[in-house]
Design a protein around this motif. Structure first.
Motif, PDB file in Angstrom:
ATOM      1  N   PHE A 114      35.790  82.512  18.083  1.00 44.02           N
ATOM      2  CA  PHE A 114      35.746  81.129  17.623  1.00 44.02           C
ATOM      3  C   PHE A 114      37.153  80.544  17.554  1.00 44.02           C
ATOM      4  O   PHE A 114      38.152  81.270  17.600  1.00 44.02           O
ATOM      5  N   VAL A 115      37.211  79.221  17.457  1.00 48.11           N
ATOM      6  CA  VAL A 115      38.470  78.517  17.206  1.00 48.11           C
ATOM      7  C   VAL A 115      38.399  77.950  15.795  1.00 48.11           C
ATOM      8  O   VAL A 115      37.302  77.732  15.258  1.00 48.11           O
ATOM      9  N   ALA A 116      39.557  77.729  15.198  1.00 46.22           N
ATOM     10  CA  ALA A 116      39.567  77.248  13.809  1.00 46.22           C
ATOM     11  C   ALA A 116      40.759  76.333  13.571  1.00 46.22           C
ATOM     12  O   ALA A 116      41.752  76.378  14.298  1.00 46.22           O
ATOM     13  N   ASP A 117      40.633  75.524  12.525  1.00 46.02           N
ATOM     14  CA  ASP A 117      41.702  74.611  12.145  1.00 46.02           C
ATOM     15  C   ASP A 117      41.711  74.488  10.625  1.00 46.02           C
ATOM     16  O   ASP A 117      40.650  74.421   9.991  1.00 46.02           O
ATOM     17  N   ALA A 118      42.902  74.481  10.035  1.00 44.12           N
ATOM     18  CA  ALA A 118      43.036  74.329   8.587  1.00 44.12           C
ATOM     19  C   ALA A 118      43.393  72.887   8.260  1.00 44.12           C
ATOM     20  O   ALA A 118      44.308  72.316   8.865  1.00 44.12           O
ATOM     21  N   LYS A 119      42.681  72.293   7.332  1.00 51.34           N
ATOM     22  CA  LYS A 119      42.949  70.921   6.917  1.00 51.34           C
ATOM     23  C   LYS A 119      43.497  70.893   5.492  1.00 51.34           C
ATOM     24  O   LYS A 119      43.078  71.674   4.639  1.00 51.34           O
ATOM     25  N   ALA A 120      44.431  69.993   5.257  1.00 50.55           N
ATOM     26  CA  ALA A 120      44.971  69.773   3.913  1.00 50.55           C
ATOM     27  C   ALA A 120      45.191  68.274   3.739  1.00 50.55           C
ATOM     28  O   ALA A 120      45.475  67.562   4.715  1.00 50.55           O
TER      29      ALA A 120
END
Length: 304
Positions: A114-120
């Protein structure tokens, strides 16, 4: 009641916030340096170190200006945390260095990838829309992988109706939280890495099986049921992370309000001349003037 997030954890966050704020040099080299340094810190400390980084990383410090190098560097810090979290669960993971048309993190399990992204987000940012969560972009950035995950601070996600949930379901993108990820990390390290990986896979498979809906309740009911139904041993971990999520909100509020209070005091103590100078700087007038003066004929009309 015993606190889940210790004062030591808060101090460690403050150190990282200051470290990123004072970082100088090229963005790419800084990102690699911070990822290496973070990796060493996590290796030298116990599991709580990673967990507390995850629990507290969801808010961008108010001291960072909008669209500054500090803000971008903070984004890479959260991406690195995401990758280390997946590794802690027994998966393989890496942070992608490219900056265009790709997700920031890739993860590899035994039977899935999978691909992932962190949001803040800043606590003071009131208006957030579906584009802020990059659900549609994550679908484009799968590049052959079946699954994608966007990890967000739990207190910044819509609690009623939102297009992000409908988009997540129809595009097979898992909207997740740092709180839920912390639970999976604990499950992996305290119970079984194999079971935690299996649970993550089940969560990924749950999303596309849902009927498309904007309802936050329907979406999170399905995700939470999948997690809680996986093992009886999860319930105690669930209760801890529920408390930690509440604590993280209060910690973030104290941090933000302390900074804004100090900024207000700084402004009130300015002379008239200092206030005018600060206003000009805040408006970025000098920077805009330099950009305008740098514009010249690019010669395209002369190509013949």
């Amino acid at each position: 009641m015993t606190k889940i997030i210790s004062d030591e954890a808060i101090n460690r966050r403050n150190i990282w916030v200051e470290k990123i704020d004072k970082s100088q040099g090229k963005f790419a080299s800084n990102s690699e340096l911070f990822e290496t340094e973070l990796g060493k810190e996590l290796e030298q400390n116990d599991l709580d170190c990673l967990l507390n980084h995850l629990r507290l990383c969801g808010n961008i410090p108010e001291s960072y200006g909008h669209d500054t190098s500090e803000e971008k560097q903070y984004s890479k810090y959260t991406d690195s945390l995401l990758s280390f979290a997946y590794k802690s669960m027994g998966l393989k993971s890496l942070v992608i260095a490219e900056r265009a048309d790709v997700a920031d993190v890739e993860g590899f399990g035994k039977d899935f990838s999978f691909v992932a992204d962190a949001k803040a987000f800043r606590l003071s940012r009131s208006a957030k829309n579906q584009k802020d969560f990059k659900v549609q972009a994550m679908d484009r950035w799968k590049h052959g992988k079946k699954y994608a995950m966007v990890v967000c601070p739990i207190y910044q996600l819509p609690t009623r109706n939102s297009q992000i949930y409908e988009q997540a379901i129809t595009r097979n993108v898992c909207v997740f939280t740092y709180s839920h990820l912390s639970l999976l990390v604990r499950y992996a390290n305290e119970i079984s890495k194999e079971k935690s990986e299996s649970l993550l896979y089940d969560i990924f498979k749950t999303i596309p099986a849902l009927n498309p809906t904007k309802s936050a309740v329907d979406y999170w009911l399905a995700v939470n049921k999948t997690i809680l139904g996986h093992s009886k041993s999860i319930f105690e971990l669930w209760q801890d992370e529920k408390i930690a999520a509440t604590e993280s909100i209060e910690i973030a509020k104290i941090e933000a309000l302390k900074y804004l209070s100090s900024e207000r005091e700084k402004i009130m103590r300015m002379t008239h001349a200092e206030a005018l100078k600060a206003l000009v700087k805040a408006s970025k007038i000098d920077s805009k003037i330099r950009i305008i003066n740098s514009i010249s004929d690019n010669g395209l009309f002369g190509i013949k």
